[in-house]
Motif scaffolding. Sequence first.
Motif, PDB file in Angstrom:
ATOM      1  N   PHE A   7       0.842  -1.192   0.000  1.00 40.28           N
ATOM      2  CA  PHE A   7       0.000   0.000   0.000  1.00 40.28           C
ATOM      3  C   PHE A   7       0.882   1.249   0.000  1.00 40.28           C
ATOM      4  CE2 PHE A   7      -2.562  -3.269   2.119  1.00 40.28           C
ATOM      5  CZ  PHE A   7      -3.625  -3.295   1.238  1.00 40.28           C
ATOM      6  N   ARG A   8       1.304   1.669  -1.186  1.00 42.83           N
ATOM      7  CA  ARG A   8       2.113   2.879  -1.307  1.00 42.83           C
ATOM      8  C   ARG A   8       1.186   4.074  -1.495  1.00 42.83           C
ATOM      9  NH1 ARG A   8       6.033   1.560  -6.117  1.00 42.83           N
ATOM     10  NH2 ARG A   8       3.977   1.467  -7.044  1.00 42.83           N
ATOM     11  N   SER A   9       1.611   5.244  -1.042  1.00 42.15           N
ATOM     12  CA  SER A   9       0.766   6.429  -1.148  1.00 42.15           C
ATOM     13  C   SER A   9       0.505   6.804  -2.608  1.00 42.15           C
ATOM     14  CB  SER A   9       1.398   7.605  -0.399  1.00 42.15           C
ATOM     15  OG  SER A   9       2.662   7.911  -0.946  1.00 42.15           O
ATOM     16  N   GLU A  10       1.452   6.536  -3.485  1.00 45.83           N
ATOM     17  CA  GLU A  10       1.230   6.868  -4.896  1.00 45.83           C
ATOM     18  C   GLU A  10       0.249   5.929  -5.596  1.00 45.83           C
ATOM     19  OE1 GLU A  10       5.380   4.946  -4.651  1.00 45.83           O
ATOM     20  OE2 GLU A  10       4.382   6.572  -3.635  1.00 45.83           O
ATOM     21  N   ASP A  11      -0.140   4.848  -4.920  1.00 47.23           N
ATOM     22  CA  ASP A  11      -1.115   3.912  -5.486  1.00 47.23           C
ATOM     23  C   ASP A  11      -2.525   4.115  -4.948  1.00 47.23           C
ATOM     24  OD1 ASP A  11       0.785   2.679  -7.064  1.00 47.23           O
ATOM     25  OD2 ASP A  11       1.268   1.173  -5.541  1.00 47.23           O
ATOM     26  N   LYS A  12      -2.770   5.213  -4.250  1.00 49.14           N
ATOM     27  CA  LYS A  12      -4.093   5.454  -3.674  1.00 49.14           C
ATOM     28  C   LYS A  12      -5.185   5.431  -4.742  1.00 49.14           C
ATOM     29  CE  LYS A  12      -2.782   8.241   0.274  1.00 49.14           C
ATOM     30  NZ  LYS A  12      -2.774   9.592   0.836  1.00 49.14           N
ATOM     31  N   VAL A  13      -4.939   6.088  -5.850  1.00 47.11           N
ATOM     32  CA  VAL A  13      -5.947   6.149  -6.917  1.00 47.11           C
ATOM     33  C   VAL A  13      -6.273   4.742  -7.418  1.00 47.11           C
ATOM     34  CG1 VAL A  13      -6.414   6.983  -9.246  1.00 47.11           C
ATOM     35  CG2 VAL A  13      -5.306   8.474  -7.596  1.00 47.11           C
ATOM     36  N   ALA A  14      -5.257   3.925  -7.586  1.00 42.62           N
ATOM     37  CA  ALA A  14      -5.486   2.559  -8.070  1.00 42.62           C
ATOM     38  C   ALA A  14      -6.292   1.751  -7.061  1.00 42.62           C
ATOM     39  CB  ALA A  14      -4.149   1.877  -8.352  1.00 42.62           C
ATOM     40  N   TRP A  15      -5.977   1.867  -5.777  1.00 43.03           N
ATOM     41  CA  TRP A  15      -6.715   1.113  -4.767  1.00 43.03           C
ATOM     42  C   TRP A  15      -8.150   1.610  -4.639  1.00 43.03           C
ATOM     43  CZ3 TRP A  15      -5.653  -3.477  -3.256  1.00 43.03           C
ATOM     44  CH2 TRP A  15      -4.342  -3.917  -3.237  1.00 43.03           C
ATOM     45  N   THR A  34      -9.900   3.048  -7.023  1.00 40.95           N
ATOM     46  CA  THR A  34     -10.574   2.602  -8.252  1.00 40.95           C
ATOM     47  C   THR A  34     -10.937   1.130  -8.150  1.00 40.95           C
ATOM     48  OG1 THR A  34      -9.349   4.227  -9.550  1.00 40.95           O
ATOM     49  CG2 THR A  34     -10.358   2.405 -10.756  1.00 40.95           C
ATOM     50  N   PHE A  35      -9.980   0.307  -7.752  1.00 41.43           N
ATOM     51  CA  PHE A  35     -10.242  -1.127  -7.623  1.00 41.43           C
ATOM     52  C   PHE A  35     -11.367  -1.391  -6.628  1.00 41.43           C
ATOM     53  CE2 PHE A  35      -9.580  -5.152  -5.418  1.00 41.43           C
ATOM     54  CZ  PHE A  35      -9.658  -6.032  -6.492  1.00 41.43           C
ATOM     55  N   ILE A  53     -16.837  -3.105  -5.433  1.00 40.35           N
ATOM     56  CA  ILE A  53     -18.118  -2.943  -4.728  1.00 40.35           C
ATOM     57  C   ILE A  53     -19.266  -2.829  -5.728  1.00 40.35           C
ATOM     58  CG2 ILE A  53     -19.440  -1.354  -3.271  1.00 40.35           C
ATOM     59  CD1 ILE A  53     -16.802  -0.863  -1.720  1.00 40.35           C
ATOM     60  N   ALA A  54     -19.057  -2.056  -6.803  1.00 40.39           N
ATOM     61  CA  ALA A  54     -20.109  -1.910  -7.818  1.00 40.39           C
ATOM     62  C   ALA A  54     -20.428  -3.247  -8.485  1.00 40.39           C
ATOM     63  CB  ALA A  54     -19.679  -0.882  -8.861  1.00 40.39           C
ATOM     64  N   LEU A  55     -19.413  -4.029  -8.808  1.00 42.08           N
ATOM     65  CA  LEU A  55     -19.656  -5.312  -9.472  1.00 42.08           C
ATOM     66  C   LEU A  55     -20.295  -6.336  -8.532  1.00 42.08           C
ATOM     67  CD1 LEU A  55     -16.482  -5.643 -11.700  1.00 42.08           C
ATOM     68  CD2 LEU A  55     -18.833  -5.184 -12.432  1.00 42.08           C
ATOM     69  N   ILE A  56     -19.916  -6.327  -7.269  1.00 45.75           N
ATOM     70  CA  ILE A  56     -20.553  -7.229  -6.301  1.00 45.75           C
ATOM     71  C   ILE A  56     -22.023  -6.844  -6.130  1.00 45.75           C
ATOM     72  CG2 ILE A  56     -20.616  -7.879  -3.856  1.00 45.75           C
ATOM     73  CD1 ILE A  56     -18.471  -9.327  -5.444  1.00 45.75           C
ATOM     74  N   ALA A  97     -10.933  -7.797 -18.437  1.00 40.17           N
ATOM     75  CA  ALA A  97     -10.178  -7.204 -19.553  1.00 40.17           C
ATOM     76  C   ALA A  97     -10.246  -5.680 -19.491  1.00 40.17           C
ATOM     77  CB  ALA A  97     -10.711  -7.721 -20.882  1.00 40.17           C
ATOM     78  N   ALA A  98     -11.411  -5.140 -19.126  1.00 43.27           N
ATOM     79  CA  ALA A  98     -11.535  -3.685 -19.000  1.00 43.27           C
ATOM     80  C   ALA A  98     -10.643  -3.162 -17.880  1.00 43.27           C
ATOM     81  CB  ALA A  98     -12.993  -3.310 -18.745  1.00 43.27           C
ATOM     82  N   PHE A  99     -10.606  -3.864 -16.759  1.00 45.36           N
ATOM     83  CA  PHE A  99      -9.740  -3.436 -15.663  1.00 45.36           C
ATOM     84  C   PHE A  99      -8.275  -3.545 -16.068  1.00 45.36           C
ATOM     85  CE2 PHE A  99      -7.491  -3.774 -11.619  1.00 45.36           C
ATOM     86  CZ  PHE A  99      -7.980  -2.655 -10.986  1.00 45.36           C
ATOM     87  N   CYS A 100      -7.946  -4.591 -16.807  1.00 47.86           N
ATOM     88  CA  CYS A 100      -6.575  -4.732 -17.304  1.00 47.86           C
ATOM     89  C   CYS A 100      -6.230  -3.572 -18.248  1.00 47.86           C
ATOM     90  CB  CYS A 100      -6.397  -6.068 -18.008  1.00 47.86           C
ATOM     91  SG  CYS A 100      -4.702  -6.387 -18.511  1.00 47.86           S
ATOM     92  N   GLY A 101      -7.208  -3.150 -19.053  1.00 47.68           N
ATOM     93  CA  GLY A 101      -6.999  -1.973 -19.903  1.00 47.68           C
ATOM     94  C   GLY A 101      -6.714  -0.727 -19.086  1.00 47.68           C
ATOM     95  N   TRP A 102      -7.421  -0.574 -17.970  1.00 46.79           N
ATOM     96  CA  TRP A 102      -7.161   0.564 -17.096  1.00 46.79           C
ATOM     97  C   TRP A 102      -5.757   0.465 -16.502  1.00 46.79           C
ATOM     98  CZ3 TRP A 102      -5.954   1.132 -11.954  1.00 46.79           C
ATOM     99  CH2 TRP A 102      -5.982   2.431 -11.470  1.00 46.79           C
ATOM    100  N   VAL A 103      -5.348  -0.737 -16.070  1.00 57.70           N
ATOM    101  CA  VAL A 103      -3.999  -0.925 -15.533  1.00 57.70           C
ATOM    102  C   VAL A 103      -2.963  -0.567 -16.600  1.00 57.70           C
ATOM    103  CG1 VAL A 103      -2.341  -2.646 -14.677  1.00 57.70           C
ATOM    104  CG2 VAL A 103      -4.680  -2.632 -13.805  1.00 57.70           C
ATOM    105  N   TYR A 104      -3.221  -0.965 -17.849  1.00 57.44           N
ATOM    106  CA  TYR A 104      -2.306  -0.626 -18.957  1.00 57.44           C
ATOM    107  C   TYR A 104      -2.216   0.883 -19.128  1.00 57.44           C
ATOM    108  CZ  TYR A 104      -0.395  -0.342 -23.659  1.00 57.44           C
ATOM    109  OH  TYR A 104       0.372  -0.025 -24.741  1.00 57.44           O
TER     110      TYR A 104
END
Length: 116
Positions: free
Chosen positions: A37-45, A47-48, A53-56, A87-94
């Motif tokens: 959990f790095r501070s620069e990854d806040k947006v990624a966490w 978003t994930f 939560i939305a998909l569940i 695949a969409a989430f992988c696109g976002w990671v890319y």
Amino acid sequence: DGDQGPFARQYLYHSFQDGLKFTFNEAFQKDNHYTLFRSEDKVAWFTFTAVFIALIALDNCILNRNPKALTMGRAIMFTVFWVLCAAAFCGWVYWYYGQNQAFMWMSGYMLEWMLS
């Protein structure tokens, strides 16, 4: 030949013990170059977490609102839907992290899918 038995067992025991010590030292050694959990990854966490939560909620409240027998066609539709979400989430990671990280994420997803 009878004298080698105890020595061989003792060598094997110490060899195994040394291997365990090495494994535990390497496994629990702090890696200063990797933090989950790095501070620069806040947006990624965030978003994930939001997407998760939305998909569940979508799965439990909309897709499975009326319990019916699962047919082969519905099972295939659900599988395709979840693979497209991955695949969409992988696109976002890319887009956010680059090709190497997207490859790592998709490799982990495929491994997890094969093991499930």
